[in-house]
Design a protein around this motif. Structure first.
Motif, mmCIF file in Angstrom:
data_model
loop_
_atom_site.group_PDB
_atom_site.id
_atom_site.type_symbol
_atom_site.label_atom_id
_atom_site.label_comp_id
_atom_site.label_asym_id
_atom_site.label_seq_id
_atom_site.Cartn_x
_atom_site.Cartn_y
_atom_site.Cartn_z
ATOM 1 N N ALA B 75 0.835 -1.216 0.000
ATOM 2 C CA ALA B 75 0.000 0.000 0.000
ATOM 3 C C ALA B 75 0.865 1.259 0.000
ATOM 4 O O ALA B 75 0.409 2.333 -0.392
ATOM 5 C CB ALA B 75 -0.930 -0.018 1.211
ATOM 6 N N GLN B 76 2.128 1.141 0.426
ATOM 7 C CA GLN B 76 2.975 2.322 0.623
ATOM 8 C C GLN B 76 4.013 2.575 -0.461
ATOM 9 O O GLN B 76 4.381 3.717 -0.721
ATOM 10 C CB GLN B 76 3.766 2.172 1.936
ATOM 11 C CG GLN B 76 2.930 2.175 3.190
ATOM 12 C CD GLN B 76 3.726 1.600 4.372
ATOM 13 O OE1 GLN B 76 4.894 1.249 4.243
ATOM 14 N NE2 GLN B 76 3.069 1.508 5.521
ATOM 15 N N LYS B 77 4.580 1.501 -1.039
ATOM 16 C CA LYS B 77 5.786 1.690 -1.859
ATOM 17 C C LYS B 77 5.927 0.569 -2.881
ATOM 18 O O LYS B 77 5.281 -0.472 -2.734
ATOM 19 C CB LYS B 77 7.014 1.714 -0.947
ATOM 20 C CG LYS B 77 7.240 0.401 -0.224
ATOM 21 C CD LYS B 77 8.284 0.506 0.862
ATOM 22 C CE LYS B 77 7.719 1.181 2.095
ATOM 23 N NZ LYS B 77 8.645 1.352 3.171
ATOM 24 N N PRO B 78 6.772 0.758 -3.895
ATOM 25 C CA PRO B 78 6.954 -0.300 -4.899
ATOM 26 C C PRO B 78 7.517 -1.573 -4.272
ATOM 27 O O PRO B 78 8.464 -1.521 -3.485
ATOM 28 C CB PRO B 78 7.965 0.311 -5.872
ATOM 29 C CG PRO B 78 7.854 1.784 -5.690
ATOM 30 C CD PRO B 78 7.542 1.976 -4.226
ATOM 31 N N LEU B 187 2.595 -3.205 -6.702
ATOM 32 C CA LEU B 187 3.204 -4.532 -6.791
ATOM 33 C C LEU B 187 3.523 -4.902 -8.236
ATOM 34 O O LEU B 187 2.678 -4.777 -9.118
ATOM 35 C CB LEU B 187 2.248 -5.588 -6.210
ATOM 36 C CG LEU B 187 2.681 -7.043 -6.384
ATOM 37 C CD1 LEU B 187 3.908 -7.368 -5.533
ATOM 38 C CD2 LEU B 187 1.535 -7.991 -6.023
ATOM 39 N N PHE B 188 4.754 -5.326 -8.458
ATOM 40 C CA PHE B 188 5.132 -5.931 -9.739
ATOM 41 C C PHE B 188 5.802 -7.249 -9.374
ATOM 42 O O PHE B 188 6.740 -7.275 -8.585
ATOM 43 C CB PHE B 188 6.100 -5.027 -10.515
ATOM 44 C CG PHE B 188 6.233 -5.407 -11.960
ATOM 45 C CD1 PHE B 188 5.408 -4.842 -12.926
ATOM 46 C CD2 PHE B 188 7.174 -6.349 -12.364
ATOM 47 C CE1 PHE B 188 5.527 -5.207 -14.269
ATOM 48 C CE2 PHE B 188 7.289 -6.715 -13.703
ATOM 49 C CZ PHE B 188 6.458 -6.141 -14.654
ATOM 50 N N ALA B 189 5.295 -8.347 -9.899
ATOM 51 C CA ALA B 189 5.834 -9.653 -9.518
ATOM 52 C C ALA B 189 6.177 -10.446 -10.760
ATOM 53 O O ALA B 189 5.435 -10.432 -11.743
ATOM 54 C CB ALA B 189 4.816 -10.418 -8.669
ATOM 55 N N GLY B 213 6.203 3.874 -8.457
ATOM 56 C CA GLY B 213 5.017 3.200 -7.929
ATOM 57 C C GLY B 213 3.756 3.789 -8.513
ATOM 58 O O GLY B 213 3.792 4.761 -9.269
ATOM 59 N N ALA B 214 2.629 3.166 -8.176
ATOM 60 C CA ALA B 214 1.351 3.560 -8.784
ATOM 61 C C ALA B 214 0.828 4.855 -8.151
ATOM 62 O O ALA B 214 1.096 5.125 -7.003
ATOM 63 C CB ALA B 214 0.335 2.455 -8.608
#
Lengths: 255, 214
Positions: B75-78, B187-189, B213-214
């Protein structure tokens, strides 16, 4: 656009140097392992294999140091083998930057070791090395100690057992062909390919680029390992890939 | 101020390679391997790696309270998930007799079915899926910057998330169509190992370091 077949230069390391015995006789010096690794990475090798062929524990520490140095600047998978006997050996190599470790004699001595290692570290990093010698036209036996000691184990049965124990990959070396430059034993490779659904690396006997293609097309190998054709400047990894590509084999552009 | 990149250490696999790769692409950054909540909260971005079996992975995350923390961090960061870090973010995995995962995204993880042809009419796939396969980005994303469709990355896994996924960001064929990347918010996974994927992988890591980030 299928999964690329891999080309894996193999660095036999003794006393901190890359060496290559030709027909098990003269050991030729092929350079500093970190420099050699850098060169193959730049040529587009898909993976590197370091085999510790030294006997002394001091020199084993040398290889750990080599792996650390290579892992800090070469970002492709590194497999390290030779004298891996315990989970502590595996832990030390993984911490140094190895991605996979190759287990050979220790697996024969204690098959449960492979299961224990796979359970503890994950199958993805456990390679079982199978050194096989032909004893009948379609039968191969496992040998240890550099091909000198017979075990009576059937190589194909052994491959199945190691797959069931949790190996993630097999490194299959023909002891008849190793160092001879007469090509892989592709009957052996094909028998392994038919027996297990694990990926496997064909090894032993590469004398030219056509041998690499044959290991994949005739032997059905997922990856091919070679040493001397790369070490002494006969061929680059890039040339090997161009040859495979021309034979219709999917390869990665990595240079 | 120098970037702070935290690599989540929960005892699943070797973090040496991924730390070295980040030190290589971001030499000014402070790259830290940690399991401490305050350090993960303080970091500019977080890497969520993982190797091995999902059952043990989830058990360790829960024991250390990292399951809830990961949701807060995203919720906070990449956050970059790698390998098991992709599988752990969906709802459920059939590995280890069935394992509930983090459920940050929907979806299930299944084993590659044995015997499928690798390509139409080709030989059967080998399991694990090990080696360099092509990835086709399925959405524009800053983490894909400069990476062409069909770029090869290094994979090693026996379980996968199917490509039919609402957050799919990259797709790969290996007997079936799999999600080789998922993206949602911060999130990028990725299912593959960028830290072992030479030029392409290092480019992806560099892109992640630059992503706000988003």
């Amino acid at each position: 656009m299928a999964l690329a077949r891999r080309i894996i230069p193999c660095l036999d390391v003794d006393g901190g140097r890359v060496v290559k015995g030709v027909r098990f006789l003269d050991i030729r010096d092929a350079g500093d392992p970190v420099e050699v690794a850098r060169r193959y990475d730049a040529q587009g090798a898909d993976e590197l294999c370091f085999l510790d062929i030294t006997a002394s524990s001091d020199d084993r520490r040398t290889l750990v140091h080599v792996v650390e140095q290579v892992a800090a600047e070469v970002f492709i998978p590194l497999t390290v083998g030779g004298g891996v006997r315990s989970c502590e050996d595996i832990r030390r190599l993984l911490n140094a930057g190895a991605d996979k470790v190759s287990i050979n004699t220790a697996a024969v001595r204690d098959p449960d070791f492979v299961a224990e290692a796979a359970e503890r570290f994950g199958s993805q990093c456990i390679v079982v090395a199978i050194d096989a010698k032909r004893v009948e036209p379609q039968r191969w036996e496992i040998f240890t100690h550099g091909g000198r000691r017979p075990t009576g184990l059937d190589a194909i049965d052994w491959a199945r057992r190691m797959a069931a124990a949790g190996a993630g990959e097999l490194l299959v070396t023909s002891m008849d062909r190793d160092g001879t430059r007469t090509g892989f034993d592709n009957a052996l490779n094909r028998a392994i390919a038919d027996a297990v659904d694990l990926p496997f690396i064909a090894s032993g006997g590469v004398g030219g680029l056509a041998d690499l293609a044959a290991g994949i097309l005739e032997g059905n190998a997922d990856a091919v390992l070679a040493a001397s054709i790369f070490h002494f400047g006969e061929h680059t990894v890039g040339e090997a890939k161009a040859h495979l590509r021309a034979a219709g084999i999917p390869v990665r552009d990595g240079a | 101020m120098a970037q702070h990149i935290a690599i989540l250490d929960y005892g699943m696999g070797n973090l040496h390679s991924i730390a070295k790769a980040f030190e290589h692409v971001a030499p000014e950054a402070h790259v830290q391997i940690t399991d401490r909540a305050e350090e993960l909260h303080a970091a500019d971005r977080v890497v969520f790696p993982g190797q091995g079996a999902i059952g043990q992975c989830m058990q360790r995350l829960r024991t250390q309270g990292l399951d809830r923390l990961l949701g807060e961090l995203i919720a906070q960061k990449p956050v970059l998930g790698v390998c098991l870090g992709l599988q752990a973010v969906v709802a459920h995995s059939e590995e280890n007799g069935g394992t509930d995962c983090l459920g940050l995204l929907p979806g299930t993880v299944t084993r590659f079915p044995a015997g499928l042809p690798e390509t139409p009419g080709g030989r059967a796939i080998r399991i694990p899926h090990m080696g360099w396969n092509t990835v086709r980005p399925t959405q524009d994303h800053p983490v894909w910057a400069g990476l062409a469709a069909g770029e090869r990355f290094y994979f090693v896994h026996s379980y996968h998330v199917a490509a039919a996924h609402p957050a799919i960001a990259g797709q790969t064929h290996y007997g079936v169509e799999i999600a080789s990347a998922l993206a949602s918010g911060n999130l990028f996974a990725v299912q593959f190992h960028p830290e072992k994927s030479q030029h392409a992988g290092l480019r992806l890591l560099r892109n992640f370091v630059a992503w706000q980030g988003a």
